[in-house]
Design an enzyme around this catalytic site. Sequence first.
Site, mmCIF file in Angstrom:
data_model
loop_
_atom_site.group_PDB
_atom_site.id
_atom_site.type_symbol
_atom_site.label_atom_id
_atom_site.label_comp_id
_atom_site.label_asym_id
_atom_site.label_seq_id
_atom_site.Cartn_x
_atom_site.Cartn_y
_atom_site.Cartn_z
ATOM 1 N N GLU A 167 -1.024 -7.235 3.881
ATOM 2 C CA GLU A 167 -2.080 -6.975 2.886
ATOM 3 C C GLU A 167 -2.202 -5.491 2.549
ATOM 4 O O GLU A 167 -3.301 -4.945 2.456
ATOM 5 C CB GLU A 167 -3.421 -7.565 3.348
ATOM 6 C CG GLU A 167 -3.448 -9.066 3.163
ATOM 7 C CD GLU A 167 -4.791 -9.720 3.409
ATOM 8 O OE1 GLU A 167 -5.829 -9.066 3.252
ATOM 9 O OE2 GLU A 167 -4.778 -10.905 3.769
HETATM 10 C C1 LIG Z 1 3.063 -12.358 9.594
HETATM 11 C C2 LIG Z 1 3.170 -12.007 8.158
HETATM 12 C C3 LIG Z 1 2.389 -12.674 7.224
HETATM 13 C C4 LIG Z 1 2.504 -12.394 5.866
HETATM 14 N N1 LIG Z 1 1.799 -13.138 4.953
HETATM 15 C C5 LIG Z 1 2.078 -13.002 3.625
HETATM 16 C C6 LIG Z 1 1.528 -13.895 2.654
HETATM 17 O O1 LIG Z 1 0.748 -14.797 2.984
HETATM 18 N N2 LIG Z 1 1.898 -13.754 1.351
HETATM 19 C C7 LIG Z 1 2.753 -12.772 0.936
HETATM 20 O O2 LIG Z 1 3.053 -12.699 -0.255
HETATM 21 N N3 LIG Z 1 3.276 -11.875 1.832
HETATM 22 C C8 LIG Z 1 2.969 -11.982 3.152
HETATM 23 N N4 LIG Z 1 3.512 -11.108 4.075
HETATM 24 C C9 LIG Z 1 4.301 -9.978 3.598
HETATM 25 C C10 LIG Z 1 3.601 -8.645 3.821
HETATM 26 O O3 LIG Z 1 2.551 -8.501 2.919
HETATM 27 C C11 LIG Z 1 4.685 -7.548 3.711
HETATM 28 O O4 LIG Z 1 5.367 -7.560 4.934
HETATM 29 C C12 LIG Z 1 4.115 -6.186 3.419
HETATM 30 O O5 LIG Z 1 3.674 -6.157 2.087
HETATM 31 C C13 LIG Z 1 5.138 -5.088 3.625
HETATM 32 O O6 LIG Z 1 6.314 -5.386 2.937
HETATM 33 P P1 LIG Z 1 7.708 -5.314 3.700
HETATM 34 O O7 LIG Z 1 7.564 -5.946 5.013
HETATM 35 O O8 LIG Z 1 8.759 -5.827 2.795
HETATM 36 O O9 LIG Z 1 7.949 -3.766 3.965
HETATM 37 P P2 LIG Z 1 8.620 -2.726 2.978
HETATM 38 O O10 LIG Z 1 7.943 -2.724 1.662
HETATM 39 O O11 LIG Z 1 10.100 -2.927 2.981
HETATM 40 O O12 LIG Z 1 8.285 -1.361 3.695
HETATM 41 C C14 LIG Z 1 8.976 -0.885 4.861
HETATM 42 C C15 LIG Z 1 8.252 0.366 5.353
HETATM 43 O O13 LIG Z 1 8.253 1.362 4.321
HETATM 44 C C16 LIG Z 1 6.910 1.743 4.010
HETATM 45 N N5 LIG Z 1 6.856 1.998 2.573
HETATM 46 C C17 LIG Z 1 7.214 1.162 1.560
HETATM 47 N N6 LIG Z 1 7.010 1.757 0.376
HETATM 48 C C18 LIG Z 1 6.513 2.996 0.633
HETATM 49 C C19 LIG Z 1 6.115 4.090 -0.187
HETATM 50 N N7 LIG Z 1 6.138 4.045 -1.509
HETATM 51 N N8 LIG Z 1 5.661 5.183 0.430
HETATM 52 C C20 LIG Z 1 5.579 5.264 1.785
HETATM 53 N N9 LIG Z 1 5.946 4.264 2.600
HETATM 54 C C21 LIG Z 1 6.413 3.148 2.033
HETATM 55 C C22 LIG Z 1 6.065 0.567 4.434
HETATM 56 O O14 LIG Z 1 4.726 0.939 4.703
HETATM 57 C C23 LIG Z 1 6.782 0.124 5.688
HETATM 58 O O15 LIG Z 1 6.404 0.943 6.753
HETATM 59 C C24 LIG Z 1 3.393 -11.374 5.438
HETATM 60 C C25 LIG Z 1 4.159 -10.676 6.372
HETATM 61 C C26 LIG Z 1 4.077 -10.998 7.711
HETATM 62 C C27 LIG Z 1 4.956 -10.270 8.671
#
Ligand SMILES: Cc1cc2nc3c(=O)[nH]c(=O)nc-3n(C[C@H](O)[C@H](O)[C@H](O)COP(=O)(O)OP(=O)(O)OC[C@H]3O[C@@H](n4cnc5c(N)ncnc54)[C@H](O)[C@@H]3O)c2cc1C
Length: 634
Positions: A421
Amino acid sequence: MAANVSEKEARQVAEAARESEWKLPSFGKELYLGNLRLDLIHPQPKLDPAKVEKGEAFLTKLRTFLENEVDPLEIEREAKIPDSVVDGLKKLGAMGMKVPEQYGGLGLSQVYYNKALALVGSSHSSLSTLLSAHQSIGLAEPLLGFGSEEQKQKWLPKVATDHISAFLLTEPDVGSDPARLGTKAVPTEDGTGYRISGRKLWATNGAIADVVIVMAKVPKGDGNRGGISAFILEYDTEGVTVENRNAFMGLRGIENSVTLLEDVFIPKENLIGREGDGLKIALTTLNTGRLALPAICVGVSKYATKVAREWSVERVQWGVPVGKHDAVAQKIAFIAATSFGLEAMLDVSSRLADDKKSDIRIEAAIAKLYASEMGWKVVDELMQIRGGRGYETAESLKARGEKPIPTEQLMRDMRINRIFEGSTEIMHLLIAREALDKHLEVAGDIIEGDGSIQEKAKLIPGAAKFYASYVPTLLYGEGRKPGSFEEFGPLADHIRYVERSSRKLARTTMMAMGRWQAGLEKKQTRLGRLVDAGAELFAIASACTYALTIAKENPERADQARELADLFSKHARRRADDLFSAVWANDDDASYKLAQDVLEGRHTWIEEGIVDPAGGDDRPQVRDEQPDKSVSAG
Ligand SMILES: Cc1cc2nc3c(=O)[nH]c(=O)nc-3n(C[C@H](O)[C@H](O)[C@H](O)COP(=O)(O)OP(=O)(O)OC[C@H]3O[C@@H](n4cnc5c(N)ncnc54)[C@H](O)[C@@H]3O)c2cc1C
């Protein structure tokens, strides 16, 4: 929010998430501008007695259910929430806590919805995650905000009582940056609907859902607006396949999916709002939806306080209870005071949400950021207090005849709150954008606009006029007057600190803008410190205000609340001072350079002397494209 959209686009989408009934500005935003508008949060809005009565009656039933019908150890052991528990929650009405009564829900206030989530989360976080994914981001909230009356009549009674819902935004290649969404929704030629194709990752409840919100991009074309759009998808529609139920470090009971959408037909009646409204719907949903995670963190922190207290009295080492050793006592105080601070911030934000008069986007975003970061520290300190027993599973403790306190599980379950989130890094960017909003509005085109030098020069007088009247307001304020904010009694000094520091925050922000100009956007760590300092100020203001509210509503607790607010504020002031100092004195540039060297392989030598348990480059990668666990959504 999207990281690679332009500043202007991002501000437009953020502005679109402003709700029309808000007449008052945001307390948080004013704080970043150096203007402590205490009147916006103090005195706190009174709770509606009818809502209190209804909420308390529900909490009593919910507590009885959790204490008698839920075995948290079973959820851990089986990595599943038993059907009987899901059915029991449905019977209680817990699936429709925030859905108004006219649509078959309980119609709880935000304050009581959050209290319920905190209560459920203290039993097992998988339960609160089931409920919050279903209600805070699942079907109910977007429909209440943007659905047509027909959509509300059709779906809200179902999701309030029986149907489980989920929110499908994330994709394998699209996480923090949803603007690049790959899932397509192509309008059918006969105009009756859309055909959706794509793969959605990590949808909580997505492995067992009945109906979901799916975000997909409609291509721009003849006569259609196009853009990212939100659709209601009945999960048993042909072409929907749940490819995997994902398993995580914690939240072992959640039903989280990889969902494949292959040419799935969605009738046009299932489009929520208009084409292109998707990001606005997602953001607006999160205005109050973001308060769910802090509520869960509050529940866990309160439980951590109970465990820390009971264990530190019971456990004797070196002849005294461990709570008498200073190093442990400091941790107990931190846990108790932080629980109070987190509850205060949640209560302040939730009452504002119920009051519906103020813009609460920043408050909810700060509450999410702050509670997930501080909640993690709380469980870490609890683990230390519990010693070896903290690291042992509840099941193992029980097998040895000890109380099954799930400390290690609390830690595993808590960690994800800093990622989903909106990760901490993304929340920093989102809040920083709001904090800088006024400056970007006034001087953005001068600092980073595309215009020529002559065009920019024309803008200078307007900006100069604004700053000529704004800057003097940052030099002196109530916080400098010794007797100010006297209604706060012994806590007044903390409010004076907030007032002074709010102006300091605004000055520091302006200095940072002056120094780095358009480059400030890239100085994420510095921006993050400014955001965190503001969060500490909001936390102190909340704690002191909440202490006064408690004194009014529960006079017998007035002294205790004041003591907790006082210590919490002392801790928060120390953290804020450190953050202010580190805005200028830090190693950010050296760290950034070293990180780039690491990425370019300059320091791979430091990785010598290990094996890679995930398989090195020279080991065959085994990738199961079609996991056995695949289940069809139908
Ligand atoms: C248990 C679980 C439940 C979830 N439930 C849902 C759900 O119900 N619906 C849904 O749609 N999604 C869901 N998600 C997805 C969740 O919202 C994403 O994991 C989250 O948005 C982060 O995306 P990512 O994991 O792809 O990380 P990435 O976007 O790949 O980021 C990797 C790292 O880079 C950092 N980063 C990325 N962009 C930037 C930037 N511009 N500047 C600085 N740092 C940055 C991030 O903070 C992170 O540390 C869930 C995930 C998990 C693990």
